[in-house]
Design a protein around this motif. Sequence first.
Motif, PDB file in Angstrom:
ATOM      1  N   GLY A   1       1.655  -1.482   0.009  1.00  0.00           N
ATOM      2  CA  GLY A   1      -0.302   0.446  -0.124  1.00  0.00           C
ATOM      3  C   GLY A   1       0.883   1.075   0.050  1.00  0.00           C
ATOM      4  N   VAL A   2       1.968   1.382   0.598  1.00  0.00           N
ATOM      5  CA  VAL A   2       2.556   2.103   1.004  1.00  0.00           C
ATOM      6  C   VAL A   2       3.421   2.416  -0.626  1.00  0.00           C
ATOM      7  N   ALA A   3       3.846   1.467  -0.824  1.00  0.00           N
ATOM      8  CA  ALA A   3       4.695   1.425  -2.100  1.00  0.00           C
ATOM      9  C   ALA A   3       3.434   1.929  -3.347  1.00  0.00           C
TER      10      ALA A   3
ATOM     11  N   VAL B   1       1.810   9.235  -5.338  1.00  0.00           N
ATOM     12  CA  VAL B   1       1.856  10.606  -5.080  1.00  0.00           C
ATOM     13  C   VAL B   1       3.276  11.064  -6.041  1.00  0.00           C
ATOM     14  N   LEU B   2       4.520  10.429  -6.279  1.00  0.00           N
ATOM     15  CA  LEU B   2       5.766  11.210  -6.458  1.00  0.00           C
ATOM     16  C   LEU B   2       5.555  11.148  -8.465  1.00  0.00           C
ATOM     17  N   LEU B   3       4.866  10.266  -8.577  1.00  0.00           N
ATOM     18  CA  LEU B   3       4.754  10.511 -10.221  1.00  0.00           C
ATOM     19  C   LEU B   3       3.260  11.843 -10.757  1.00  0.00           C
ATOM     20  N   ALA B   4       2.709  11.603 -10.209  1.00  0.00           N
ATOM     21  CA  ALA B   4       0.921  12.533 -10.221  1.00  0.00           C
ATOM     22  C   ALA B   4       1.531  13.613  -9.083  1.00  0.00           C
TER      23      ALA B   4
ATOM     24  N   SER C   1      -3.328   2.033   4.044  1.00  0.00           N
ATOM     25  CA  SER C   1      -1.671   2.198   4.391  1.00  0.00           C
ATOM     26  C   SER C   1      -2.238   2.729   3.019  1.00  0.00           C
ATOM     27  N   ALA C   2      -2.469   2.808   2.027  1.00  0.00           N
ATOM     28  CA  ALA C   2      -2.389   4.016   0.870  1.00  0.00           C
ATOM     29  C   ALA C   2      -3.460   5.189   1.716  1.00  0.00           C
ATOM     30  N   TYR C   3      -4.229   4.838   1.936  1.00  0.00           N
ATOM     31  CA  TYR C   3      -5.263   5.876   2.324  1.00  0.00           C
ATOM     32  C   TYR C   3      -4.648   6.268   3.066  1.00  0.00           C
ATOM     33  N   VAL C   4      -3.889   6.029   3.919  1.00  0.00           N
ATOM     34  CA  VAL C   4      -2.827   7.186   5.245  1.00  0.00           C
ATOM     35  C   VAL C   4      -1.628   8.528   4.601  1.00  0.00           C
ATOM     36  N   VAL C   5      -0.883   7.281   3.372  1.00  0.00           N
ATOM     37  CA  VAL C   5      -0.241   8.092   3.007  1.00  0.00           C
ATOM     38  C   VAL C   5      -0.937   9.290   2.222  1.00  0.00           C
ATOM     39  N   PHE C   6      -2.181   8.531   1.101  1.00  0.00           N
ATOM     40  CA  PHE C   6      -2.430   9.956   0.294  1.00  0.00           C
ATOM     41  C   PHE C   6      -2.945  11.163   1.412  1.00  0.00           C
TER      42      PHE C   6
ATOM     43  N   ASN D   1       9.206  15.105   0.402  1.00  0.00           N
ATOM     44  CA  ASN D   1       9.953  13.632  -0.387  1.00  0.00           C
ATOM     45  C   ASN D   1       9.096  12.557   0.169  1.00  0.00           C
ATOM     46  N   ALA D   2       8.474  12.718  -1.018  1.00  0.00           N
ATOM     47  CA  ALA D   2       7.399  10.878  -1.060  1.00  0.00           C
ATOM     48  C   ALA D   2       7.714  10.392  -0.977  1.00  0.00           C
ATOM     49  N   VAL D   3       9.158   9.550  -1.454  1.00  0.00           N
ATOM     50  CA  VAL D   3       9.991   8.940  -1.923  1.00  0.00           C
ATOM     51  C   VAL D   3      10.613   8.833  -0.269  1.00  0.00           C
ATOM     52  N   GLU D   4      11.525   9.013  -0.186  1.00  0.00           N
ATOM     53  CA  GLU D   4      11.970   9.480   1.646  1.00  0.00           C
ATOM     54  C   GLU D   4      10.774   8.961   2.329  1.00  0.00           C
ATOM     55  N   THR D   5       9.586   9.583   2.595  1.00  0.00           N
ATOM     56  CA  THR D   5       8.495   9.480   3.482  1.00  0.00           C
ATOM     57  C   THR D   5       8.176   7.900   3.131  1.00  0.00           C
ATOM     58  N   GLY D   6       7.777   7.650   2.217  1.00  0.00           N
ATOM     59  CA  GLY D   6       7.452   6.414   1.812  1.00  0.00           C
ATOM     60  C   GLY D   6       8.754   4.913   2.611  1.00  0.00           C
ATOM     61  N   THR D   7       9.825   5.508   2.150  1.00  0.00           N
ATOM     62  CA  THR D   7      11.165   4.255   2.994  1.00  0.00           C
ATOM     63  C   THR D   7      11.552   4.761   3.945  1.00  0.00           C
TER      64      THR D   7
END
Length: 709
Positions: A427-429, A435-438, A472-477, A485-491
């Motif tokens: 979900g996070v990935a 978020v990173l692409l769009a 997990s995707a809901y919380v990320v959005f 930074n989206a990548v750093e946050t997801g990692t």
Amino acid sequence: MPWLAALRHTGRAGLRLERAIGDPVRAVRGAAAVALVIFPVLALFGPAQATSAAMGAFIAGTATFQRSFRPRPSLALAAGAGLGVSTFLGYLAVGVPGLFPVLLAAWCFAAGLAWALGPTAGVVAANTVTVMLVVVQLPVSVPTAAGHAALCALGGGVQALVITLFPVKNWSAQRAALADAYAELADYARRLRHDPHATIDPAPLMTARHAATLTPWQARRRPAELSGLRSMAERIRPTLAAIADPELGAAAEGPERDRARELLDGAAQLLDALARAIRTGQPLVYPTTAPAALAAPGRVLRGPALRAARRLTTLLGRATGTLDPSTGESTLEVPLPGVDGVLRRPGLARMVPVAVRSARRQLRTGSPVLHHAVRLSGVVTAAYLLARLTGLHHSYWAAMTAAMVIRPDFGQTYSRGVARVAGTVVGVALATGVVLLADPGDRLSCGLAVLCIGGAYLTLRTGYALATTCISAYVVFLLSIGSGNAVETGTERILMTLLGGAVALLGYALFPTWETARLPERTAEWIAAVGRYSGAVLAGYGDPAGRDPRAVRAALLDLREARAAFLQARERAEAEPVRHGAHSPQLSRKQLGRVREALGHLSRISLLMEAHLPPRQAEPVHGAAQFGRLLTESTAAAGAAVLTGTPVDFRPVRLAQQEWEAAETPATDPELALTHRSLTDQQDVVRAGSRLLVGALADLERALRRPRG
């Protein structure tokens, strides 16, 4: 089961997906309620407040999807209130150095004790911990903390309002529970046609009883057709067994047996029709052959079998009359605990003292709920402190993962741990990639979060891994609004999820609650409960005039609870990496199977005798009450022997039964026999039943016998 095999088994269970989804209309309604909160709050107050409101609405909506027979609006309101309190206290504690971990430990302990009220309360309480960790990030002032808490509670209030204004299949859970009970009775009747000693699964009847326990709000709104049918189902069950039994019912062979099979077949058809009508709310459709099969039971049957058959047809007629008033039958009036014949469930205002009393009863050594509370508190606090040492901004995900993974038993904890890690990573990935692409803005991120919420509600029945992916995707959005930074946050979130899951699984391994060790206790409780039920039934023959129907009913309910606890413990023990015999005293798996068969036989015999209980004006059966007391005492002593590992001895019961039967001499004078015909029938039932009880006790004694050496 070895550790590796247990981990492999639970891991597969956590990743297994079922071919089932939730109600799409309910999922859309829950997601729409979140949207009604998040977008106005975002426009009026900003991203931080929108996060609090969305979290409150989401968790309150999740509470309404739990297995519960309470009104859904009250579940949403209770969840919203709990979220508001936890958020307010969390915001205040964050501002004081070192206070938040203390508050977190105390709140987790209280959330663990909430399992004393049931799984729904335990899950909702655990969710309040996760919301506290997510929305509490920076120290704020008291007014701001109160504002965030109010927004969390507002989310629950909006969910309750939407459910009230747009109801979807009200009473469907109660209908399904009652229909399942009648469907189980129909299946039981069919099995009795071929196997007169067949047993019934009492779980649907237990669930139907829980569903029939109403709050005052529900008692005023319950559909008329749901009133009285459960009590009739309880009385139909023993009559079915009484007709089929070859010792206390119809003869084993010949015309009587054929007629009994016809009656059971007709009853099965009619019970199936009743189940369909209850489940759908549609008019009752009579099977074409059932009325003829149930007509004139006295054509062939005689004695106890005839009495049971007449009782069965009467009960079926009253049940059909409840669903189809055109038949002219009236509903059965059965006194039930509570006011106005309704099983009462306390409303929200009265639940607080009930919850306090339930939690206080768990504050004792050996309580599994207390063990879970201590384990939850220690694991979540340890995960929070360890994650803080990493210095990562999203370290709270570790404690949040630990809170969601820990459950009271080994199987659920480890299966959820695997599912949580897998679902969170996926979900996070996926959400981070979007978020990173769009690069969605605040409103689009909120829209995507609402969409994920709908997916989570829809997949709650599919599997925890898939539902966790959506959550997990809901919380990320939701947290991507104004983030860096989206990548750093997801990692960071993935790393903290792995840390929290590892801490939770390690914490359970170091401080486990093994159901295997509790099997002797559960076995002893079941043995004693069977004895109390048998003793209560025999007391009804010994003193018909003074018989208290509630005593037999209470003993039966205790028996069902003890049986359910034993079966649940045995099922959980099968998945644990603990060998049978590792805890003394212990019973082998083979012994447990034999004990279950023997206790099922004892319960069935007592059920048959209950079906033939005499009316109050009948003559008492001499010696029945005394034999019942001896049976109760002997089974209680047998339960204690199981706990201490000493031999079980039912010889006093066997000797008492032999002396009792020798003292009973049937009347030989024809006129005297005709005068006391009903008493003779009762004596025959008790005499045959006591012999069967002693035989079942002998089977139980052999099953509990310890192997030599």
